[in-house]
Design a protein around this motif. Structure first.
Motif, PDB file in Angstrom:
ATOM      1  N   GLU A 109      82.564 -30.581  -8.984  1.00  0.00           N
ATOM      2  CA  GLU A 109      83.934 -30.140  -9.292  1.00  0.00           C
ATOM      3  C   GLU A 109      84.138 -30.037 -10.801  1.00  0.00           C
ATOM      4  N   PHE A 110      83.791 -31.096 -11.513  1.00  0.00           N
ATOM      5  CA  PHE A 110      83.972 -31.120 -12.965  1.00  0.00           C
ATOM      6  C   PHE A 110      83.098 -30.070 -13.647  1.00  0.00           C
ATOM      7  N   CYS A 111      81.833 -29.988 -13.231  1.00  0.00           N
ATOM      8  CA  CYS A 111      80.907 -29.035 -13.857  1.00  0.00           C
ATOM      9  C   CYS A 111      81.330 -27.591 -13.570  1.00  0.00           C
ATOM     10  N   SER A 112      81.823 -27.323 -12.354  1.00  0.00           N
ATOM     11  CA  SER A 112      82.278 -25.980 -12.006  1.00  0.00           C
ATOM     12  C   SER A 112      83.493 -25.594 -12.837  1.00  0.00           C
ATOM     13  N   LEU A 113      84.424 -26.530 -12.997  1.00  0.00           N
ATOM     14  CA  LEU A 113      85.607 -26.260 -13.813  1.00  0.00           C
ATOM     15  C   LEU A 113      85.230 -26.074 -15.281  1.00  0.00           C
ATOM     16  N   ALA A 114      84.193 -26.786 -15.727  1.00  0.00           N
ATOM     17  CA  ALA A 114      83.718 -26.598 -17.105  1.00  0.00           C
ATOM     18  C   ALA A 114      83.142 -25.192 -17.279  1.00  0.00           C
ATOM     19  N   ALA A 115      82.361 -24.740 -16.277  1.00  0.00           N
ATOM     20  CA  ALA A 115      81.805 -23.383 -16.332  1.00  0.00           C
ATOM     21  C   ALA A 115      82.913 -22.337 -16.291  1.00  0.00           C
ATOM     22  N   MET A 116      83.952 -22.573 -15.492  1.00  0.00           N
ATOM     23  CA  MET A 116      85.070 -21.636 -15.401  1.00  0.00           C
ATOM     24  C   MET A 116      85.884 -21.619 -16.700  1.00  0.00           C
ATOM     25  N   ALA A 117      86.026 -22.789 -17.314  1.00  0.00           N
ATOM     26  CA  ALA A 117      86.737 -22.851 -18.596  1.00  0.00           C
ATOM     27  C   ALA A 117      85.971 -22.081 -19.670  1.00  0.00           C
ATOM     28  N   TYR A 118      84.645 -22.215 -19.655  1.00  0.00           N
ATOM     29  CA  TYR A 118      83.821 -21.466 -20.625  1.00  0.00           C
ATOM     30  C   TYR A 118      83.923 -19.970 -20.361  1.00  0.00           C
ATOM     31  N   ASP A 119      83.947 -19.588 -19.077  1.00  0.00           N
ATOM     32  CA  ASP A 119      84.103 -18.179 -18.712  1.00  0.00           C
ATOM     33  C   ASP A 119      85.410 -17.618 -19.266  1.00  0.00           C
ATOM     34  N   TRP A 147      74.749 -27.601  -9.050  1.00  0.00           N
ATOM     35  CA  TRP A 147      74.474 -28.419  -7.875  1.00  0.00           C
ATOM     36  C   TRP A 147      73.234 -29.293  -8.074  1.00  0.00           C
ATOM     37  N   LEU A 148      72.178 -28.716  -8.651  1.00  0.00           N
ATOM     38  CA  LEU A 148      70.959 -29.493  -8.879  1.00  0.00           C
ATOM     39  C   LEU A 148      71.206 -30.638  -9.856  1.00  0.00           C
ATOM     40  N   TYR A 149      71.960 -30.360 -10.904  1.00  0.00           N
ATOM     41  CA  TYR A 149      72.299 -31.387 -11.895  1.00  0.00           C
ATOM     42  C   TYR A 149      73.053 -32.543 -11.237  1.00  0.00           C
ATOM     43  N   SER A 150      74.037 -32.209 -10.410  1.00  0.00           N
ATOM     44  CA  SER A 150      74.856 -33.240  -9.763  1.00  0.00           C
ATOM     45  C   SER A 150      74.052 -34.021  -8.736  1.00  0.00           C
ATOM     46  N   PHE A 151      73.236 -33.322  -7.938  1.00  0.00           N
ATOM     47  CA  PHE A 151      72.410 -34.013  -6.951  1.00  0.00           C
ATOM     48  C   PHE A 151      71.410 -34.947  -7.622  1.00  0.00           C
ATOM     49  N   ALA A 152      70.747 -34.468  -8.666  1.00  0.00           N
ATOM     50  CA  ALA A 152      69.753 -35.285  -9.369  1.00  0.00           C
ATOM     51  C   ALA A 152      70.398 -36.504 -10.005  1.00  0.00           C
ATOM     52  N   LEU A 153      71.577 -36.298 -10.575  1.00  0.00           N
ATOM     53  CA  LEU A 153      72.279 -37.379 -11.250  1.00  0.00           C
ATOM     54  C   LEU A 153      72.589 -38.515 -10.296  1.00  0.00           C
ATOM     55  N   PHE A 154      73.139 -38.185  -9.130  1.00  0.00           N
ATOM     56  CA  PHE A 154      73.539 -39.233  -8.204  1.00  0.00           C
ATOM     57  C   PHE A 154      72.415 -39.677  -7.288  1.00  0.00           C
ATOM     58  N   ALA A 203      78.390 -37.254 -15.702  1.00  0.00           N
ATOM     59  CA  ALA A 203      78.989 -36.513 -14.599  1.00  0.00           C
ATOM     60  C   ALA A 203      80.416 -36.067 -14.876  1.00  0.00           C
ATOM     61  N   PHE A 204      81.170 -36.852 -15.657  1.00  0.00           N
ATOM     62  CA  PHE A 204      82.596 -36.570 -15.797  1.00  0.00           C
ATOM     63  C   PHE A 204      83.060 -36.399 -17.240  1.00  0.00           C
ATOM     64  N   VAL A 205      82.637 -37.279 -18.122  1.00  0.00           N
ATOM     65  CA  VAL A 205      83.154 -37.252 -19.498  1.00  0.00           C
ATOM     66  C   VAL A 205      82.701 -35.996 -20.235  1.00  0.00           C
ATOM     67  N   ILE A 206      81.417 -35.674 -20.168  1.00  0.00           N
ATOM     68  CA  ILE A 206      80.894 -34.501 -20.882  1.00  0.00           C
ATOM     69  C   ILE A 206      81.501 -33.204 -20.348  1.00  0.00           C
TER      70      ILE A 206
END
Length: 316
Positions: A109-119, A147-154, A203-206
């Motif tokens: 969720e956070f990473c997707s919103l970050a990508a959308m904000a950059y877009d 998705w890969l980043y989030s799956f690997a992280l957790f 996962a969240f702060v960055i």
């Protein structure tokens, strides 16, 4: 399952307070879950069906909508089944799976919103270079990476939590939470706190920092542009700003409930704090984007009208 094999199940103690209202809660949660699935699915179908929406922004939105459904599915089916259970026992393997998937979904969720904000930042601040910097080819790479980043992280966090030695198996929550699971360990080490902080930052702060920076730059440009462009920027950015603001509120309530002694609060308040984000965010996303983005709203009208005409023709 490592040292955790000594405990084969965990007890979700919060369900003990459901009492005679279980049927009411079950109906409300079932209707809410169905609403989440229907609202998000409709927008996904509209985006796929309308070629005019096959742009980076709407592809990223589609990914966000898929995540809302999958994240809700990691919570609601187990929650609904627990409403009619008298023991509220969850197998340890299922508890670990739910824990990892809920937090993977939050990271997506956070990473997707970050990508959308950059877009949106590229679209508003560098419109002439937008098609070069952001295009469907790059989005098709960004989405799997999120998705890969989030799956690997957790996955690493899952390995860490699974190998803890637990001295208790009672979780005072509606779902399996890694912070509470760590608190049930026989010994809480400094490594546990450092690991928790490390995952929270990645996962969240960055991603949240990237979102804030993108919108600060967008606001700076908006202040120095025409009224028409300013209005257009506000219209396209409003759903994302609302989503990010709601995430911030939800995370604040979650941290408050987990980190601050909240035992003096009523059980209903503590439950509300713990599930606010998981309950509200999946339904806010489709309605905010569906109602506020003109192209999505028009595409929904075209889609629904075409289906209406089709069924009328079939009936004739």
């Amino acid at each position: 399952m490592g040292n955790s094999s000594e405990i084969s199940f965990f007890v979700l103690a919060t369900y003990n307070n459901v009492g005679h209202l279980r049927y009411f809660y079950f109906i409300v949660l079932l209707l809410w879950y169905c609403s989440i699935c229907v609202a998000n699915t409709v927008l996904i179908v509209v985006i796929f069906a309308d070629r005019r929406l096959h742009e980076p922004m709407y592809m990223l939105l589609c990914n966000l909508l898929v995540n809302e459904i999958s994240g809700s599915t990691s919570l609601y089916p187990l929650m609904l089944s627990q409403m009619f259970s008298d023991v509220h026992e969850v197998p340890a393997s299922l508890c670990f799976l739910q824990m990892s998937y809920i937090y993977t979904s939050a990271s997506v969720e956070f990473c997707s919103l970050a990508a959308m904000a950059y877009d949106r930042y590229v679209s508003i601040c560098s419109p002439l270079r937008y098609t070069v910097i952001m295009n469907t080819g790059k989005v098709s790479v960004i989405v799997p990476l999120v998705w890969l980043y989030s799956f690997a992280l957790f996955l690493f966090q899952l390995i860490f939590v699974v190998n803890l030695k637990y001295c208790d198996n009672v979780i005072n929550k509606l779902f399996c939470d890694p912070q509470l699971l760590a608190a049930l360990a026989c010994s809480v080490s400094v490594l546990s706190s450092i690991t928790e902080l490390f995952f929270a930052i990645l996962a969240f702060v960055i991603p949240f920092a990237l979102i804030v920076v993108s919108y600060i730059r967008i606001l700076v440009v908006c202040f120095n542009t025409s009224k028409e462009n300013k209005q257009k920027a506000i219209t396209t950015c409003t759903p994302q700003i609302v989503s990010v603001s709601n995430l911030f509120v939800g995370c604040t309530l979650t941290v408050f409930e987990a980190k601050i002694e909240a035992s003096h609060l009523p059980d209903q308040v503590r439950v509300f704090f713990s599930v606010y984000l998981l309950v509200c965010q999946p339904i806010i996303t489709p309605f905010m984007y569906g109602l506020n983005l003109p192209k999505v709203r028009q595409a929904c009208k075209r889609f629904l009208w075409s289906k209406k005409v089709f069924f009328l023709q079939e009936s004739l």
